[in-house]
Design an enzyme around this catalytic site. Structure first.
Site, mmCIF file in Angstrom:
data_model
loop_
_atom_site.group_PDB
_atom_site.id
_atom_site.type_symbol
_atom_site.label_atom_id
_atom_site.label_comp_id
_atom_site.label_asym_id
_atom_site.label_seq_id
_atom_site.Cartn_x
_atom_site.Cartn_y
_atom_site.Cartn_z
ATOM 1 N N HIS A 35 -14.824 -3.817 7.644
ATOM 2 C CA HIS A 35 -14.031 -3.552 6.437
ATOM 3 C C HIS A 35 -14.194 -4.615 5.365
ATOM 4 O O HIS A 35 -13.390 -4.714 4.451
ATOM 5 C CB HIS A 35 -12.549 -3.369 6.769
ATOM 6 C CG HIS A 35 -12.303 -2.317 7.819
ATOM 7 N ND1 HIS A 35 -12.685 -1.012 7.657
ATOM 8 C CD2 HIS A 35 -11.756 -2.403 9.049
ATOM 9 C CE1 HIS A 35 -12.368 -0.336 8.743
ATOM 10 N NE2 HIS A 35 -11.815 -1.150 9.615
ATOM 11 N N ARG A 82 -6.622 -7.800 -10.074
ATOM 12 C CA ARG A 82 -7.312 -9.046 -10.414
ATOM 13 C C ARG A 82 -8.773 -8.732 -10.670
ATOM 14 O O ARG A 82 -9.198 -7.602 -10.520
ATOM 15 C CB ARG A 82 -7.228 -10.009 -9.226
ATOM 16 C CG ARG A 82 -7.755 -9.317 -7.957
ATOM 17 C CD ARG A 82 -7.960 -10.252 -6.814
ATOM 18 N NE ARG A 82 -7.939 -9.576 -5.532
ATOM 19 C CZ ARG A 82 -8.951 -8.947 -4.960
ATOM 20 N NH1 ARG A 82 -10.102 -8.854 -5.586
ATOM 21 N NH2 ARG A 82 -8.839 -8.370 -3.797
ATOM 22 N N LYS A 141 0.814 -1.219 0.000
ATOM 23 C CA LYS A 141 0.000 0.000 0.000
ATOM 24 C C LYS A 141 0.850 1.273 0.000
ATOM 25 O O LYS A 141 0.470 2.268 -0.622
ATOM 26 C CB LYS A 141 -0.924 0.018 1.221
ATOM 27 C CG LYS A 141 -2.052 -1.021 1.177
ATOM 28 C CD LYS A 141 -2.885 -0.933 2.457
ATOM 29 C CE LYS A 141 -3.687 -2.184 2.742
ATOM 30 N NZ LYS A 141 -4.850 -2.402 1.918
ATOM 31 N N GLU A 146 -2.978 6.925 7.738
ATOM 32 C CA GLU A 146 -3.837 7.759 6.893
ATOM 33 C C GLU A 146 -4.757 8.594 7.751
ATOM 34 O O GLU A 146 -5.119 8.200 8.862
ATOM 35 C CB GLU A 146 -4.709 6.869 5.983
ATOM 36 C CG GLU A 146 -3.927 6.215 4.880
ATOM 37 C CD GLU A 146 -4.808 5.434 3.916
ATOM 38 O OE1 GLU A 146 -6.012 5.284 4.174
ATOM 39 O OE2 GLU A 146 -4.261 4.982 2.903
#
Ligand code: ADP
Length: 649
Positions: free
Chosen positions: A234, A296, A116, A200
């Site tokens: 999530h 994907r 990430k 973040e």
């Protein structure tokens, strides 16, 4: 085009890929583990190769065995599906080294997006907006805490190698930072072997909106957005396309950013750019930020297929075989609205605990797309993701498509395992969701109401009792002795059913509460067709599997376990030599005598206990040696009532 491909996956996605390959005239090879020897994807494929034991580490993650299977069967390409090896760049390298084609992006593109932090850096350089925060290499705890202060709380700590919602911690105040950091690092290390994190800014009223992209290695197009804001912990639950409240302006800004992201890494094949969107004040072109790219095909790709009319698996095969992009950006448009609901074997009321079980019944309504890797009779095992199916609907408007989804869920029959079906149906009835007010916190805020299982109404209990007794068609199942009233214990309720004939029944519930009196439920004009039971004033679907009776009250399955005091005795006695009184009671009828020849299943003795009558049947073929039971006699629990002559060796 390839003439034969191997699918390195299982379940619904393997079946999904096989379907398109077949449509295109491409032969398919399935791979399977021990647990999947008779799975749907194995049956659907033209050929199948066993690759190992049930745990994924010994089968579906064994890249070398999968590549060998492709070579042995003459497959030219490997479709990875999602999960397993789909985003493993070393596997892609190995596939290519073996002279085969990987149906997906290059190993380099996967590597560029694999972590990430690196992906965010790359996207920042390409001019794609990223979530404000720290995604550098420095991992010192004090340094990270200072970065969090700079960003401003709340913050979200993410394991840089994370996926599937693992290794993330939302931190509300500086006091909680260190503990949260350690938690995210621990989870990152345990799940991905990498403890490094990024930080973040926590986006308030976050919405998850992602863009489907498709590239041919140089050029890319987007196929619009999917809104995946309905999440629990999530993880996505219901997805839709297009996103509620999306404006043309924001869609073109997000589409342009997504195409830029894909082209920046020379992306080939199907991919998804995930953005987090600030939904606190409507959708604004400057209110979305790149989170990560999934290199994907996504689980939720069908909603995009429904609104664009494009078969994404077909595009994957065409582009992987060397064809250019099948359409340009201007050729792709949105028609109507689509939803996907993920049906899982899990207990929503127990924190979404994954469940297992044999699916005694599994039936989806006609005319609804149900992508499923299991059939009635199949087992949900603990080895893999407990997904049962994805139900997909497509209508001219959001309201129509949501209504279709609600009805599809209400008409779905699934029995044999606890599932999230009632939870999904409750979501489709949620007012805020219906109004398009979606954000990632919706489910958690209303979790109690969404996961509550209502008590079974009296008529549902009555129908369960009629079904459990097998008297719905007026048949009693008893040949020698046919009483009008039958009793059955469903969990902790004792229910008495009086068969009046002509589809009429009087049902008395909780008859043991003598003092308060049982509850009387008249059922009139009952007719059964398949799994449907109808009567005057109601209709239900019913599934009976072993001692489990499931009555579907729309999408709410009421599950009853038939407690049969005789079953234990019968089990102990089956094939044995003796009949034993399962409980204290009174002998009412004796239908045999010493020296008589009996056949297994013959009703030999009827006894009355707890105000119910029970028939004891011959445990095997044989000759009655001794008969202790006499009509009118009292017996104790465990008394031997009858014994058969020993079997000849
Ligand atoms: P994973 O790779 O584990 O799925 P993601 O980075 O895709 O993790 O994030 C998963 C979900 O977490 C998102 O869909 C969103 O609901 C939530 N999330 C991620 N980043 C933020 C953020 N900065 N602020 C608020 N919620 C976030």
């Amino acid at each position: 085009m390839f003439s034969k491909i191997l699918i390195a996956n299982r379940g619904e996605i393997a079946c999904r890929v096989i379907e398109t390959a077949r449509k295109m005239g491409v032969a398919t090879v399935a791979v399977y583990s021990d647990a999947d020897a008779r799975a749907k994807h194995v049956q659907m494929a033209d050929e199948a190769v066993h690759i190992g034991a049930s745990p994924v580490g010994e089968s579906y993650l064994k890249g070398d065995r999968i590549i060998q299977a492709a070579r042995d069967t003459g497959a030219q390409a490997i479709h990875p599906g999602y999960g397993f090896l789909s985003e493993n760049p070393d596997f892609v390298d190995a596939v290519q080294a073996a002279g085969l084609t990987f149906i997906g992006p290059s190993a380099d593109a996967i590597r560029a997006m694999g972590l990430k932090d690196a992906a965010k850096k790359l996207m920042e350089e390409a001019g794609v907006p990223v979530v404000p925060g720290y995604h550098g290499a420095e991992q010192d705890a004090d340094f990270l805490a200072a970065e969090a202060d700079k960003i401003g709380y709340p913050v979200l700590i993410k394991a840089r190698a994370g996926g599937g919602g693992k290794g993330m911690r939302k931190i509300d105040t500086p006091a909680g930072f260190k503990a949260g950091l350690e938690g995210a690092q621990r989870e990152g290390q345990a799940s991905f072997g990498d403890a490094a994190v990024l930080i973040e800014k926590w986006i308030t009223t976050p919405r998850h909106i992602e863009m489907q992209v498709f590239g041919d290695g140089t050029r890319a197009v987007h196929l619009f957005e999917r809104d995946c804001s309905l999440q629990r912990r999530h993880q996505k639950v219901i997805e839709e396309a297009p996103a509620p409240g999306m404006t043309d302006e924001m869609r073109s800004a997000m589409g342009a950013a997504a195409v830029k992201a894909a082209e920046a890494i020379g992306y080939s094949g199907a991919g998804t750019i995930e953005f987090i969107v600030d939904g606190s004040d409507g959708l604004r072109p400057d209110g979305f930020w790149f989170m990560e790219m999934n290199t994907r095909l996504q689980v939720e790709h069908p909603v995009t297929e429904e609104i664009t009319g494009i078969d994404l698996v077909e595009w994957q095969l065409r582009v992987a075989s060397g064809e250019p992009l099948p359409a340009g950006q201007d050729d792709i448009s949105i028609t109507g609205h689509a939803f996907e609901a993920r049906l899982y074997a899990e207990d929503a009321s127990k924190g979404f605990l994954p469940a297992t079980g044999r699916l005694g019944a599994l039936q989806f309504p006609d005319g609804v797309r149900a992508d499923s890797g299991v059939r009635a009779g199949d087992e949900i095992t603990p080895f893999y993701d407990p997904m049962i199916a994805k139900l997909i609907t497509h209508g001219p408007t959001r309201e129509v498509a949501l209504g279709q989804l609600r009805r599809a869920l209400e008409q779905t029959v699934v029995a044999g395992s606890v599932t999230n079906l009632p939870f999904l149906a409750a979501l489709t009835r949620h007012e805020g969701f219906a109004a398009g007010e979606v954000d990632t916190g919706l489910i958690e805020r209303d979790q109690a109401a969404l996961t509550a299982i209502p008590d079974a109404p009296a008529d549902v209990v009555a129908i369960a009792a009629i079904a459990a007794l097998g008297v719905a068609n007026g048949q009693t199942g008893f040949t020698l002795w046919t009483p009008l009233t039958h009793s059955v214990t469903l969990d902790d309720r004792l229910v008495r059913v009086t068969v009046l004939g002509g589809g009429d029944f009087d049902v008395e519930i909780d008859v043991q509460n003598e003092g308060q009196g049982g509850q009387n439920v008249p059922i009139r004009g009952l007719v059964t067709t398949g799994s449907d039971i109808r009567y005057e004033g109601g209709s239900y679907r019913v599934a009976c599997e072993n001692d489990i009776v499931t009555v579907f009250d729309r999408a709410v399955p009421h599950v009853f376990t038939r407690i049969d005091p005789l079953s234990r005795a019968a089990e102990a006695g089956a094939g044995g030599d003796v009949l034993i009184a399962p409980m204290p009671g009174l002998i009412k009828v004796v239908n045999t005598e010493a020296g008589a020849t009996v056949t297994q299943g013959d009703a030999l003795i009827v006894m009355e206990a707890m105000k119910m009558e029970h028939t004891l049947t011959a445990p095997r073929d044989g000759i009655v040696a001794q008969l202790a039971a006499k009509p009118g006699g009292q017996v104790a629990d465990g008394d031997v009532l009858l014994s058969l002559e020993p079997m000849e060796e």
